[in-house]
Design a protein around this motif. Structure first.
Motif, PDB file in Angstrom:
ATOM      1  N   ASP A  40      10.636  -5.993   5.543  1.00  0.00           N
ATOM      2  CA  ASP A  40       9.329  -6.070   6.200  1.00  0.00           C
ATOM      3  C   ASP A  40       8.180  -6.178   5.198  1.00  0.00           C
ATOM      4  O   ASP A  40       7.039  -6.353   5.591  1.00  0.00           O
ATOM      5  CB  ASP A  40       9.105  -4.843   7.087  1.00  0.00           C
ATOM      6  CG  ASP A  40      10.030  -4.820   8.302  1.00  0.00           C
ATOM      7  OD1 ASP A  40      10.476  -5.904   8.730  1.00  0.00           O
ATOM      8  OD2 ASP A  40      10.305  -3.718   8.811  1.00  0.00           O
ATOM      9  N   GLU A  41       8.489  -6.046   3.925  1.00  0.00           N
ATOM     10  CA  GLU A  41       7.451  -6.126   2.895  1.00  0.00           C
ATOM     11  C   GLU A  41       7.199  -7.584   2.525  1.00  0.00           C
ATOM     12  O   GLU A  41       8.124  -8.304   2.163  1.00  0.00           O
ATOM     13  CB  GLU A  41       7.877  -5.354   1.639  1.00  0.00           C
ATOM     14  CG  GLU A  41       8.064  -3.883   1.863  1.00  0.00           C
ATOM     15  CD  GLU A  41       8.560  -3.166   0.625  1.00  0.00           C
ATOM     16  OE1 GLU A  41       8.748  -3.808  -0.433  1.00  0.00           O
ATOM     17  OE2 GLU A  41       8.776  -1.950   0.713  1.00  0.00           O
ATOM     18  N   ASN A  61       1.115  -8.403   4.269  1.00  0.00           N
ATOM     19  CA  ASN A  61       0.914  -7.036   4.757  1.00  0.00           C
ATOM     20  C   ASN A  61       0.862  -6.057   3.582  1.00  0.00           C
ATOM     21  O   ASN A  61       1.173  -4.886   3.713  1.00  0.00           O
ATOM     22  CB  ASN A  61       1.945  -6.633   5.804  1.00  0.00           C
ATOM     23  CG  ASN A  61       3.366  -6.530   5.281  1.00  0.00           C
ATOM     24  OD1 ASN A  61       3.610  -6.604   4.084  1.00  0.00           O
ATOM     25  ND2 ASN A  61       4.303  -6.354   6.182  1.00  0.00           N
ATOM     26  N   CYS A  62       0.433  -6.572   2.434  1.00  0.00           N
ATOM     27  CA  CYS A  62       0.281  -5.772   1.218  1.00  0.00           C
ATOM     28  C   CYS A  62      -1.196  -5.449   1.000  1.00  0.00           C
ATOM     29  O   CYS A  62      -2.076  -6.252   1.315  1.00  0.00           O
ATOM     30  CB  CYS A  62       0.821  -6.548   0.008  1.00  0.00           C
ATOM     31  SG  CYS A  62       0.575  -5.708  -1.574  1.00  0.00           S
ATOM     32  N   LEU A  63      -1.440  -4.288   0.442  1.00  0.00           N
ATOM     33  CA  LEU A  63      -2.797  -3.839   0.132  1.00  0.00           C
ATOM     34  C   LEU A  63      -3.565  -4.860  -0.706  1.00  0.00           C
ATOM     35  O   LEU A  63      -4.761  -5.047  -0.543  1.00  0.00           O
ATOM     36  CB  LEU A  63      -2.726  -2.502  -0.622  1.00  0.00           C
ATOM     37  CG  LEU A  63      -4.017  -1.941  -1.175  1.00  0.00           C
ATOM     38  CD1 LEU A  63      -4.969  -1.571  -0.032  1.00  0.00           C
ATOM     39  CD2 LEU A  63      -3.749  -0.739  -2.049  1.00  0.00           C
ATOM     40  N   TRP A  71       6.732 -11.981  -1.809  1.00  0.00           N
ATOM     41  CA  TRP A  71       6.865 -10.555  -2.094  1.00  0.00           C
ATOM     42  C   TRP A  71       6.926 -10.354  -3.601  1.00  0.00           C
ATOM     43  O   TRP A  71       7.410 -11.217  -4.326  1.00  0.00           O
ATOM     44  CB  TRP A  71       8.143 -10.020  -1.459  1.00  0.00           C
ATOM     45  CG  TRP A  71       8.458  -8.609  -1.841  1.00  0.00           C
ATOM     46  CD1 TRP A  71       8.024  -7.486  -1.196  1.00  0.00           C
ATOM     47  CD2 TRP A  71       9.250  -8.150  -2.938  1.00  0.00           C
ATOM     48  NE1 TRP A  71       8.498  -6.367  -1.821  1.00  0.00           N
ATOM     49  CE2 TRP A  71       9.262  -6.741  -2.915  1.00  0.00           C
ATOM     50  CE3 TRP A  71       9.938  -8.784  -3.964  1.00  0.00           C
ATOM     51  CZ2 TRP A  71       9.942  -5.974  -3.842  1.00  0.00           C
ATOM     52  CZ3 TRP A  71      10.612  -8.025  -4.894  1.00  0.00           C
ATOM     53  CH2 TRP A  71      10.611  -6.631  -4.826  1.00  0.00           C
ATOM     54  N   TRP A  95       4.332  -4.583  -4.325  1.00  0.00           N
ATOM     55  CA  TRP A  95       3.930  -4.497  -2.938  1.00  0.00           C
ATOM     56  C   TRP A  95       3.518  -3.056  -2.645  1.00  0.00           C
ATOM     57  O   TRP A  95       4.182  -2.104  -3.060  1.00  0.00           O
ATOM     58  CB  TRP A  95       5.079  -4.901  -2.000  1.00  0.00           C
ATOM     59  CG  TRP A  95       4.689  -4.845  -0.558  1.00  0.00           C
ATOM     60  CD1 TRP A  95       4.157  -5.862   0.170  1.00  0.00           C
ATOM     61  CD2 TRP A  95       4.802  -3.739   0.326  1.00  0.00           C
ATOM     62  NE1 TRP A  95       3.920  -5.452   1.460  1.00  0.00           N
ATOM     63  CE2 TRP A  95       4.305  -4.142   1.567  1.00  0.00           C
ATOM     64  CE3 TRP A  95       5.244  -2.432   0.188  1.00  0.00           C
ATOM     65  CZ2 TRP A  95       4.255  -3.289   2.675  1.00  0.00           C
ATOM     66  CZ3 TRP A  95       5.197  -1.584   1.280  1.00  0.00           C
ATOM     67  CH2 TRP A  95       4.713  -2.022   2.507  1.00  0.00           C
ATOM     68  N   GLU A  96       2.407  -2.902  -1.937  1.00  0.00           N
ATOM     69  CA  GLU A  96       1.939  -1.576  -1.574  1.00  0.00           C
ATOM     70  C   GLU A  96       1.434  -1.599  -0.135  1.00  0.00           C
ATOM     71  O   GLU A  96       0.693  -2.500   0.260  1.00  0.00           O
ATOM     72  CB  GLU A  96       0.806  -1.129  -2.523  1.00  0.00           C
ATOM     73  CG  GLU A  96       0.472   0.319  -2.376  1.00  0.00           C
ATOM     74  CD  GLU A  96      -0.431   0.819  -3.500  1.00  0.00           C
ATOM     75  OE1 GLU A  96      -1.303   1.652  -3.204  1.00  0.00           O
ATOM     76  OE2 GLU A  96      -0.261   0.382  -4.647  1.00  0.00           O
ATOM     77  N   GLU A  97       1.824  -0.600   0.610  1.00  0.00           N
ATOM     78  CA  GLU A  97       1.437  -0.511   2.015  1.00  0.00           C
ATOM     79  C   GLU A  97      -0.074  -0.344   2.148  1.00  0.00           C
ATOM     80  O   GLU A  97      -0.702   0.343   1.337  1.00  0.00           O
ATOM     81  CB  GLU A  97       2.146   0.680   2.655  1.00  0.00           C
ATOM     82  CG  GLU A  97       1.926   0.778   4.146  1.00  0.00           C
ATOM     83  CD  GLU A  97       2.765   1.877   4.785  1.00  0.00           C
ATOM     84  OE1 GLU A  97       2.677   2.031   6.001  1.00  0.00           O
ATOM     85  OE2 GLU A  97       3.501   2.573   4.062  1.00  0.00           O
ATOM     86  N   GLU A 151      -3.506   3.569   6.347  1.00  0.00           N
ATOM     87  CA  GLU A 151      -4.164   3.683   7.656  1.00  0.00           C
ATOM     88  C   GLU A 151      -5.465   4.436   7.477  1.00  0.00           C
ATOM     89  O   GLU A 151      -5.540   5.397   6.747  1.00  0.00           O
ATOM     90  CB  GLU A 151      -3.259   4.404   8.635  1.00  0.00           C
ATOM     91  CG  GLU A 151      -2.022   3.618   9.002  1.00  0.00           C
ATOM     92  CD  GLU A 151      -1.198   4.339  10.050  1.00  0.00           C
ATOM     93  OE1 GLU A 151      -1.769   5.082  10.870  1.00  0.00           O
ATOM     94  OE2 GLU A 151       0.019   4.138  10.031  1.00  0.00           O
TER      95      GLU A 151
END
Length: 81
Positions: free
Chosen positions: A38-39, A43-45, A71, A75-77, A80
């Motif tokens: 999913d990375e 969708n990376c910071l 990718w 990669w970093e989430e 939220e």
């Protein structure tokens, strides 16, 4: 009419130099042209504009254009808020 013909395009010395530099950068970043589960870049910071298929990665070790489906090891989430 002129007899001038446009020569076929050929890479210049700068193109070859940049290609080698970017290959080294991609290798060091373990930069892949496909997601890792999913990375993925979009969708990376560090992916600047997730609404675009290609956007700027502002991670200090990359700072290049990348594809949203790519990718890399950094990669970093996205936190939220």
């Amino acid at each position: 009419m002129s007899d001038y013909e446009i020569p076929p395009p050929e890479p210049k010395e700068i193109d070859e130099k940049l290609s080698m530099e970017l290959q080294i950068l991609a290798s060091n970043a373990v930069l892949k042209g496909h997601p890792s589960g999913d990375e993925k870049c979009d969708n990376c910071l560090y992916y600047l504009d997730p609404t675009q298929e290609i956007s700027y990665c502002w991670h200090q070790k990359l700072r290049i254009l990348v594809g949203g489906e790519w990718w890399c090891q950094w990669w970093e989430e996205i936190p939220e808020e």
